[in-house]
Write a protein that holds these residues in place. Structure first.
Motif, PDB file in Angstrom:
ATOM      1  N   GLY A  81       0.758  -1.241  -0.015  1.00 13.99           N
ATOM      2  CA  GLY A  81      -0.140   0.237  -0.024  1.00 13.99           C
ATOM      3  C   GLY A  81       0.810   1.387  -0.102  1.00 13.99           C
ATOM      4  N   ILE A  82       2.088   1.201  -0.371  1.00 18.82           N
ATOM      5  CA  ILE A  82       2.833   2.335  -0.508  1.00 18.82           C
ATOM      6  C   ILE A  82       3.203   2.717  -1.912  1.00 18.82           C
ATOM      7  CG2 ILE A  82       5.223   3.350   0.052  1.00 18.82           C
ATOM      8  CD1 ILE A  82       5.207   1.035   2.166  1.00 18.82           C
ATOM      9  N   ARG A  83       2.883   4.018  -2.566  1.00 21.23           N
ATOM     10  CA  ARG A  83       2.711   4.254  -3.874  1.00 21.23           C
ATOM     11  C   ARG A  83       4.254   4.885  -4.123  1.00 21.23           C
ATOM     12  NH1 ARG A  83      -0.909   8.555  -7.083  1.00 21.23           N
ATOM     13  NH2 ARG A  83       0.303   8.272  -9.152  1.00 21.23           N
ATOM     14  N   PRO A  84       4.828   4.300  -5.098  1.00 23.16           N
ATOM     15  CA  PRO A  84       6.323   4.237  -5.614  1.00 23.16           C
ATOM     16  C   PRO A  84       6.576   5.846  -5.899  1.00 23.16           C
ATOM     17  CG  PRO A  84       5.573   2.313  -6.706  1.00 23.16           C
ATOM     18  CD  PRO A  84       4.360   2.912  -5.895  1.00 23.16           C
ATOM     19  N   SER A  85       7.464   6.365  -5.406  1.00 29.89           N
ATOM     20  CA  SER A  85       8.031   7.844  -5.729  1.00 29.89           C
ATOM     21  C   SER A  85       8.173   8.049  -7.154  1.00 29.89           C
ATOM     22  CB  SER A  85       8.763   8.322  -4.695  1.00 29.89           C
ATOM     23  OG  SER A  85      10.099   7.701  -5.378  1.00 29.89           O
ATOM     24  N   ALA A  86       8.602   9.335  -7.529  1.00 29.90           N
ATOM     25  CA  ALA A  86       8.877   9.632  -9.042  1.00 29.90           C
ATOM     26  C   ALA A  86      10.276   9.130  -9.104  1.00 29.90           C
ATOM     27  CB  ALA A  86       8.804  11.206  -9.260  1.00 29.90           C
ATOM     28  N   TRP A  87      11.108   9.185  -8.178  1.00 28.38           N
ATOM     29  CA  TRP A  87      12.397   8.645  -8.115  1.00 28.38           C
ATOM     30  C   TRP A  87      12.521   7.035  -8.314  1.00 28.38           C
ATOM     31  CZ3 TRP A  87      16.061  11.535  -9.633  1.00 28.38           C
ATOM     32  CH2 TRP A  87      15.960  13.050  -9.394  1.00 28.38           C
ATOM     33  N   ASP A  88      11.401   6.617  -7.493  1.00 28.31           N
ATOM     34  CA  ASP A  88      11.324   4.807  -7.875  1.00 28.31           C
ATOM     35  C   ASP A  88      10.982   4.583  -9.246  1.00 28.31           C
ATOM     36  OD1 ASP A  88      11.548   4.636  -5.079  1.00 28.31           O
ATOM     37  OD2 ASP A  88       9.593   4.609  -4.601  1.00 28.31           O
ATOM     38  N   ILE A  89      10.208   5.430  -9.829  1.00 24.75           N
ATOM     39  CA  ILE A  89       9.857   5.070 -11.324  1.00 24.75           C
ATOM     40  C   ILE A  89      11.039   5.606 -12.150  1.00 24.75           C
ATOM     41  CG2 ILE A  89       8.281   6.000 -13.006  1.00 24.75           C
ATOM     42  CD1 ILE A  89       6.976   4.405 -10.641  1.00 24.75           C
ATOM     43  N   VAL A  90      11.822   6.544 -12.117  1.00 20.80           N
ATOM     44  CA  VAL A  90      12.974   6.647 -12.662  1.00 20.80           C
ATOM     45  C   VAL A  90      13.854   5.618 -12.575  1.00 20.80           C
ATOM     46  CG1 VAL A  90      14.994   8.319 -13.015  1.00 20.80           C
ATOM     47  CG2 VAL A  90      12.644   9.262 -12.728  1.00 20.80           C
ATOM     48  N   GLY A  91      14.110   4.919 -11.398  1.00 20.86           N
ATOM     49  CA  GLY A  91      15.018   4.204 -11.132  1.00 20.86           C
ATOM     50  C   GLY A  91      14.590   2.847 -11.868  1.00 20.86           C
ATOM     51  N   VAL A  92      13.369   2.523 -11.874  1.00 15.17           N
ATOM     52  CA  VAL A  92      12.828   1.330 -12.746  1.00 15.17           C
ATOM     53  C   VAL A  92      12.838   1.425 -14.212  1.00 15.17           C
ATOM     54  CG1 VAL A  92      10.680   0.334 -13.539  1.00 15.17           C
ATOM     55  CG2 VAL A  92      10.895   0.712 -10.940  1.00 15.17           C
ATOM     56  N   MET A  93      12.702   2.619 -14.848  1.00 11.86           N
ATOM     57  CA  MET A  93      13.097   2.962 -16.393  1.00 11.86           C
ATOM     58  C   MET A  93      14.590   2.602 -16.363  1.00 11.86           C
ATOM     59  SD  MET A  93      10.626   6.046 -17.151  1.00 11.86           S
ATOM     60  CE  MET A  93      11.439   7.318 -16.621  1.00 11.86           C
ATOM     61  N   VAL A  94      15.599   3.144 -15.559  1.00 14.41           N
ATOM     62  CA  VAL A  94      16.788   2.946 -15.681  1.00 14.41           C
ATOM     63  C   VAL A  94      17.135   1.249 -15.624  1.00 14.41           C
ATOM     64  CG1 VAL A  94      19.240   3.219 -14.830  1.00 14.41           C
ATOM     65  CG2 VAL A  94      17.311   5.102 -14.989  1.00 14.41           C
ATOM     66  N   ALA A  95      16.646   0.723 -14.750  1.00 14.01           N
ATOM     67  CA  ALA A  95      16.722  -0.807 -14.549  1.00 14.01           C
ATOM     68  C   ALA A  95      16.245  -1.502 -15.714  1.00 14.01           C
ATOM     69  CB  ALA A  95      16.216  -1.157 -13.230  1.00 14.01           C
ATOM     70  N   ILE A  96      15.010  -1.341 -16.200  1.00 18.19           N
ATOM     71  CA  ILE A  96      14.365  -1.736 -17.320  1.00 18.19           C
ATOM     72  C   ILE A  96      15.243  -1.555 -18.482  1.00 18.19           C
ATOM     73  CG2 ILE A  96      12.433  -1.975 -19.029  1.00 18.19           C
ATOM     74  CD1 ILE A  96      12.252  -3.394 -16.297  1.00 18.19           C
ATOM     75  N   ALA A  97      15.943  -0.217 -18.707  1.00 22.14           N
ATOM     76  CA  ALA A  97      16.691  -0.277 -19.825  1.00 22.14           C
ATOM     77  C   ALA A  97      18.158  -0.923 -19.876  1.00 22.14           C
ATOM     78  CB  ALA A  97      17.115   1.369 -19.908  1.00 22.14           C
ATOM     79  N   GLY A  98      18.687  -1.168 -18.664  1.00 21.55           N
ATOM     80  CA  GLY A  98      19.646  -2.034 -18.362  1.00 21.55           C
ATOM     81  C   GLY A  98      19.413  -3.642 -18.703  1.00 21.55           C
ATOM     82  N   MET A  99      18.387  -3.891 -18.340  1.00 19.88           N
ATOM     83  CA  MET A  99      17.796  -5.144 -18.931  1.00 19.88           C
ATOM     84  C   MET A  99      17.497  -5.546 -20.323  1.00 19.88           C
ATOM     85  SD  MET A  99      15.180  -7.527 -20.123  1.00 19.88           S
ATOM     86  CE  MET A  99      13.646  -6.305 -19.890  1.00 19.88           C
ATOM     87  N   MET A 100      17.440  -4.522 -20.975  1.00 18.18           N
ATOM     88  CA  MET A 100      17.009  -4.601 -22.331  1.00 18.18           C
ATOM     89  C   MET A 100      18.387  -4.472 -23.044  1.00 18.18           C
ATOM     90  SD  MET A 100      13.860  -4.544 -22.964  1.00 18.18           S
ATOM     91  CE  MET A 100      13.499  -4.018 -24.460  1.00 18.18           C
ATOM     92  N   ILE A 101      19.306  -3.946 -22.563  1.00 14.98           N
ATOM     93  CA  ILE A 101      20.686  -3.743 -23.162  1.00 14.98           C
ATOM     94  C   ILE A 101      21.399  -5.083 -22.973  1.00 14.98           C
ATOM     95  CG2 ILE A 101      23.046  -2.609 -23.030  1.00 14.98           C
ATOM     96  CD1 ILE A 101      21.443  -0.233 -22.233  1.00 14.98           C
ATOM     97  N   ILE A 102      21.391  -5.525 -21.814  1.00 18.80           N
ATOM     98  CA  ILE A 102      21.858  -6.873 -21.462  1.00 18.80           C
ATOM     99  C   ILE A 102      21.478  -8.026 -22.106  1.00 18.80           C
ATOM    100  CG2 ILE A 102      22.205  -8.669 -19.642  1.00 18.80           C
ATOM    101  CD1 ILE A 102      22.434  -6.126 -17.684  1.00 18.80           C
ATOM    102  N   MET A 103      19.957  -8.066 -22.474  1.00 19.63           N
ATOM    103  CA  MET A 103      19.368  -9.245 -23.032  1.00 19.63           C
ATOM    104  C   MET A 103      19.438  -9.157 -24.524  1.00 19.63           C
ATOM    105  SD  MET A 103      18.617 -11.658 -20.850  1.00 19.63           S
ATOM    106  CE  MET A 103      17.550 -12.574 -21.465  1.00 19.63           C
ATOM    107  N   PHE A 104      19.343  -8.116 -24.989  1.00 20.31           N
ATOM    108  CA  PHE A 104      18.968  -7.784 -26.471  1.00 20.31           C
ATOM    109  C   PHE A 104      19.846  -7.191 -27.342  1.00 20.31           C
ATOM    110  CE2 PHE A 104      14.783  -8.025 -24.014  1.00 20.31           C
ATOM    111  CZ  PHE A 104      14.422  -9.174 -24.406  1.00 20.31           C
ATOM    112  N   ALA A 105      21.052  -6.921 -26.661  1.00 20.85           N
ATOM    113  CA  ALA A 105      22.051  -6.301 -27.737  1.00 20.85           C
ATOM    114  C   ALA A 105      22.633  -7.200 -28.455  1.00 20.85           C
ATOM    115  CB  ALA A 105      23.487  -5.833 -26.477  1.00 20.85           C
ATOM    116  N   PRO A 106      23.195  -6.714 -29.709  1.00 22.64           N
ATOM    117  CA  PRO A 106      23.748  -7.817 -30.795  1.00 22.64           C
ATOM    118  C   PRO A 106      24.849  -8.107 -30.207  1.00 22.64           C
ATOM    119  CG  PRO A 106      23.521  -5.479 -31.549  1.00 22.64           C
ATOM    120  CD  PRO A 106      22.904  -5.374 -30.164  1.00 22.64           C
ATOM    121  N   ARG A 107      25.086  -9.488 -30.425  1.00 21.41           N
ATOM    122  CA  ARG A 107      26.271 -10.398 -30.061  1.00 21.41           C
ATOM    123  C   ARG A 107      27.043 -10.957 -31.225  1.00 21.41           C
ATOM    124  NH1 ARG A 107      24.783  -8.834 -26.036  1.00 21.41           N
ATOM    125  NH2 ARG A 107      23.683  -9.568 -23.876  1.00 21.41           N
TER     126      ARG A 107
END
Length: 107
Positions: A81-107
Motif C-alpha cells: 500500500g505504498i505508492r512508489p515515488s517519482a524517483w522509484d519510477i525513474v530507477g525502474v526505467m533505468v533498470a529496465i533499460a539496463g535489462m534490455m541492453i543486457i538481454m537484447f544487444a547484438p552479439r
C-alpha cells in the motif's frame, strides 16, 4: 521475443517475492509456520523459471535484476500500500533499460 522474455522475468520475480514474503509474514507478522511450505515451493519455482531462458546464466541473472526491481515496486504499491515515488519510477526505467541492453544487444 522481447515480450516473452519480459513476461517470463515478471513471473520469475513474483515467484521470488512470494517465496521471500511468506517467511517474512511468519517471522515478523506472527503468521503460521505452514507459510514456509509454499514459500519453499515458490523459491523452487523461481529457480526453475530462471533456467528457462536460453542465454548464459550470468547474463540472465544480471538482466533479471532490472525486472525484479519493477515487480518489487509494484508489490510495494499493490501489497504494502505504498505508492512508489517519482524517483522509484525513474530507477525502474533505468533498470529496465539496463535489462534490455543486457538481454537484447547484438552479439
Amino acid at each position: 521475443m522481447i515480450l516473452k522474455t519480459f513476461l517470463l522475468f515478471v513471473v520469475t520475480a513474483l515467484a521470488e517475492i512470494v517465496g521471500c514474503y511468506l517467511p517474512y509474514l511468519w517471522l515478523k507478522k506472527g503468521g503460521s509456520v505452514w507459510l514456509l511450505l509454499p514459500a519453499a515451493l515458490s523459491l523452487a519455482l523461481f529457480a526453475w523459471l530462471l533456467s528457462l531462458h536460453p542465454n548464459a546464466a550470468g547474463r540472465v541473472y544480471a538482466a533479471y535484476g532490472g525486472v525484479y526491481i519493477f515487480v518489487a515496486l509494484g508489490w510495494l504499491w499493490l501489497v504494502d500500500g505504498i505508492r512508489p515515488s517519482a524517483w522509484d519510477i525513474v530507477g525502474v526505467m533505468v533498470a529496465i533499460a539496463g535489462m534490455m541492453i543486457i538481454m537484447f544487444a547484438p552479439r
